[in-house]
Structures are given as structure tokens and as C-alpha cells.
Design a protein around this motif. Sequence first.
Motif, PDB file in Angstrom:
ATOM      1  N   GLY A 139       0.812  -1.213   0.000  1.00  0.00           N
ATOM      2  CA  GLY A 139       0.000   0.000   0.000  1.00  0.00           C
ATOM      3  C   GLY A 139       0.842   1.258   0.000  1.00  0.00           C
ATOM      4  N   LEU A 140       1.928   1.239   0.772  1.00  0.00           N
ATOM      5  CA  LEU A 140       2.854   2.384   0.784  1.00  0.00           C
ATOM      6  C   LEU A 140       3.450   2.614  -0.595  1.00  0.00           C
ATOM      7  CD1 LEU A 140       4.834   2.067   4.112  1.00  0.00           C
ATOM      8  CD2 LEU A 140       3.790   4.136   3.206  1.00  0.00           C
ATOM      9  N   ASP A 141       3.839   1.545  -1.255  1.00  0.00           N
ATOM     10  CA  ASP A 141       4.392   1.672  -2.612  1.00  0.00           C
ATOM     11  C   ASP A 141       3.373   2.305  -3.553  1.00  0.00           C
ATOM     12  OD1 ASP A 141       6.801   0.563  -1.844  1.00  0.00           O
ATOM     13  OD2 ASP A 141       6.383  -1.411  -2.709  1.00  0.00           O
ATOM     14  N   ARG A 142       2.119   1.867  -3.473  1.00  0.00           N
ATOM     15  CA  ARG A 142       1.076   2.425  -4.341  1.00  0.00           C
ATOM     16  C   ARG A 142       0.879   3.909  -4.083  1.00  0.00           C
ATOM     17  NH1 ARG A 142      -4.251  -0.109  -5.225  1.00  0.00           N
ATOM     18  NH2 ARG A 142      -4.374   1.662  -6.636  1.00  0.00           N
ATOM     19  N   ILE A 143       0.856   4.294  -2.810  1.00  0.00           N
ATOM     20  CA  ILE A 143       0.678   5.712  -2.481  1.00  0.00           C
ATOM     21  C   ILE A 143       1.828   6.530  -3.049  1.00  0.00           C
ATOM     22  CG2 ILE A 143       0.700   7.379  -0.583  1.00  0.00           C
ATOM     23  CD1 ILE A 143      -0.954   5.340   1.035  1.00  0.00           C
ATOM     24  N   GLY A 144       3.042   6.004  -2.961  1.00  0.00           N
ATOM     25  CA  GLY A 144       4.206   6.713  -3.475  1.00  0.00           C
ATOM     26  C   GLY A 144       4.225   6.837  -4.981  1.00  0.00           C
ATOM     27  N   GLU A 145       3.597   5.913  -5.670  1.00  0.00           N
ATOM     28  CA  GLU A 145       3.623   5.890  -7.129  1.00  0.00           C
ATOM     29  C   GLU A 145       2.443   6.581  -7.787  1.00  0.00           C
ATOM     30  OE1 GLU A 145       3.811   1.730  -7.996  1.00  0.00           O
ATOM     31  OE2 GLU A 145       5.860   1.535  -7.267  1.00  0.00           O
ATOM     32  N   GLU A 146       1.337   6.741  -7.079  1.00  0.00           N
ATOM     33  CA  GLU A 146       0.106   7.238  -7.687  1.00  0.00           C
ATOM     34  C   GLU A 146      -0.359   8.535  -7.010  1.00  0.00           C
ATOM     35  OE1 GLU A 146      -2.875   4.142  -8.129  1.00  0.00           O
ATOM     36  OE2 GLU A 146      -1.274   2.638  -8.107  1.00  0.00           O
ATOM     37  N   ALA A 147       0.106   9.642  -7.503  1.00  0.00           N
ATOM     38  CA  ALA A 147      -0.233  10.945  -6.919  1.00  0.00           C
ATOM     39  C   ALA A 147      -1.736  11.223  -6.960  1.00  0.00           C
ATOM     40  CB  ALA A 147       0.521  12.049  -7.648  1.00  0.00           C
ATOM     41  N   ALA A 148      -2.445  10.649  -7.913  1.00  0.00           N
ATOM     42  CA  ALA A 148      -3.885  10.887  -8.045  1.00  0.00           C
ATOM     43  C   ALA A 148      -4.680  10.342  -6.857  1.00  0.00           C
ATOM     44  CB  ALA A 148      -4.399  10.261  -9.338  1.00  0.00           C
ATOM     45  N   LEU A 149      -4.074   9.501  -6.053  1.00  0.00           N
ATOM     46  CA  LEU A 149      -4.763   8.953  -4.883  1.00  0.00           C
ATOM     47  C   LEU A 149      -5.113  10.026  -3.856  1.00  0.00           C
ATOM     48  CD1 LEU A 149      -2.705   5.682  -4.393  1.00  0.00           C
ATOM     49  CD2 LEU A 149      -5.077   5.855  -5.178  1.00  0.00           C
ATOM     50  N   ALA A 150      -4.451  11.166  -3.930  1.00  0.00           N
ATOM     51  CA  ALA A 150      -4.711  12.264  -2.992  1.00  0.00           C
ATOM     52  C   ALA A 150      -6.166  12.725  -3.059  1.00  0.00           C
ATOM     53  CB  ALA A 150      -3.767  13.425  -3.261  1.00  0.00           C
ATOM     54  N   ARG A 151      -6.826  12.504  -4.179  1.00  0.00           N
ATOM     55  CA  ARG A 151      -8.224  12.913  -4.334  1.00  0.00           C
ATOM     56  C   ARG A 151      -9.149  12.138  -3.402  1.00  0.00           C
ATOM     57  NH1 ARG A 151     -10.026   8.551  -6.660  1.00  0.00           N
ATOM     58  NH2 ARG A 151      -8.925   7.501  -8.296  1.00  0.00           N
ATOM     59  N   LEU A 152      -8.677  11.032  -2.849  1.00  0.00           N
ATOM     60  CA  LEU A 152      -9.507  10.183  -1.997  1.00  0.00           C
ATOM     61  C   LEU A 152      -9.569  10.629  -0.536  1.00  0.00           C
ATOM     62  CD1 LEU A 152      -8.382   6.699  -3.348  1.00  0.00           C
ATOM     63  CD2 LEU A 152     -10.503   7.922  -3.855  1.00  0.00           C
ATOM     64  N   ILE A 153      -8.748  11.594  -0.176  1.00  0.00           N
ATOM     65  CA  ILE A 153      -8.729  12.017   1.225  1.00  0.00           C
ATOM     66  C   ILE A 153      -9.328  13.415   1.372  1.00  0.00           C
ATOM     67  CG2 ILE A 153      -6.816  10.523   1.900  1.00  0.00           C
ATOM     68  CD1 ILE A 153      -4.953  12.899   1.720  1.00  0.00           C
ATOM     69  N   PRO A 154      -9.979  13.676   2.495  1.00  0.00           N
ATOM     70  CA  PRO A 154     -10.571  15.001   2.720  1.00  0.00           C
ATOM     71  C   PRO A 154      -9.500  16.088   2.759  1.00  0.00           C
ATOM     72  CG  PRO A 154     -11.303  13.432   4.398  1.00  0.00           C
ATOM     73  CD  PRO A 154     -10.230  12.767   3.602  1.00  0.00           C
ATOM     74  N   SER A 155      -9.884  17.294   2.427  1.00  0.00           N
ATOM     75  CA  SER A 155      -8.930  18.404   2.404  1.00  0.00           C
ATOM     76  C   SER A 155      -8.347  18.707   3.784  1.00  0.00           C
ATOM     77  CB  SER A 155      -9.582  19.657   1.816  1.00  0.00           C
ATOM     78  OG  SER A 155     -10.692  20.034   2.611  1.00  0.00           O
ATOM     79  N   SER A 156      -9.017  18.278   4.827  1.00  0.00           N
ATOM     80  CA  SER A 156      -8.514  18.511   6.184  1.00  0.00           C
ATOM     81  C   SER A 156      -7.383  17.561   6.563  1.00  0.00           C
ATOM     82  CB  SER A 156      -9.652  18.370   7.200  1.00  0.00           C
ATOM     83  OG  SER A 156     -10.186  17.050   7.142  1.00  0.00           O
ATOM     84  N   LEU A 157      -7.139  16.556   5.724  1.00  0.00           N
ATOM     85  CA  LEU A 157      -6.064  15.577   5.968  1.00  0.00           C
ATOM     86  C   LEU A 157      -5.007  15.718   4.890  1.00  0.00           C
ATOM     87  CD1 LEU A 157      -8.293  12.487   6.800  1.00  0.00           C
ATOM     88  CD2 LEU A 157      -7.152  14.003   8.417  1.00  0.00           C
TER      89      LEU A 157
END
Length: 104
Positions: A59-77
Motif C-alpha cells: 500500500g505504501l508503494d502504491r501511495i508513493g507511485e500514484e499521486a492521483a490517490l490524494a483525491r480520496l482524502i478530505p482536504s482537512s487531511l
Amino acid sequence: MSFVFRLVREEGGAAPAIVFEDSTSPGFVPLWEEVGVYDALYNSDGQPARDVSRRIAYGLDRIGEEAALARLIPSSLSMGEAIRFLEDVNRACVIHGTAHIETR
């Protein structure tokens, strides 16, 4: 309400010893589901830590490779907070591989 991930080791005493504990926001759940770590975090109660460390690392590797995943978290995080949490959990699971997971 926050999510708590804890590693507990039986050390022969009256009570088990907590060898790791960290908490995070439930706002990360969509991200955890997308990168495949939700079950390793939320449905791993009682399992040895070594049984989830590979899934967390993936999961850490995926987060590091896929910047578009940021859309899945609220703006407060922040993605940095998500990464820090998973890195800490992964490190603890590797170091304390025989400890058992408790989630709250």
C-alpha cells in the motif's frame, strides 16, 4: 473518533505489553481501501504483525507511485499524514513481527 492500531506482546507478566500504538483519522478509509490496506488495518485483530507487513508495504508503494490517490482524502487531511502512519505501522510490524494486533 480516531482509529487505533496497536501491537501487543505477551511477555509472561500479568498483562500484555503494548510495543506499538498509533492512531489516525477514519477519513483515510477510502485511501486504505483503494491501496489494499484496509483489511490489514481494520480486520486484523488478533493476527501476528508479520502477517500484515507485506500488505502495508504494498500500500505504501502504491501511495508513493500514484499521486492521483490524494483525491480520496478530505482536504482537512494530508497525504503526508497517511504515509507517516503507514510507514510507522509497517516498521513496527517488521520489528515486532510476533506481536499481535489490536484495533480500536
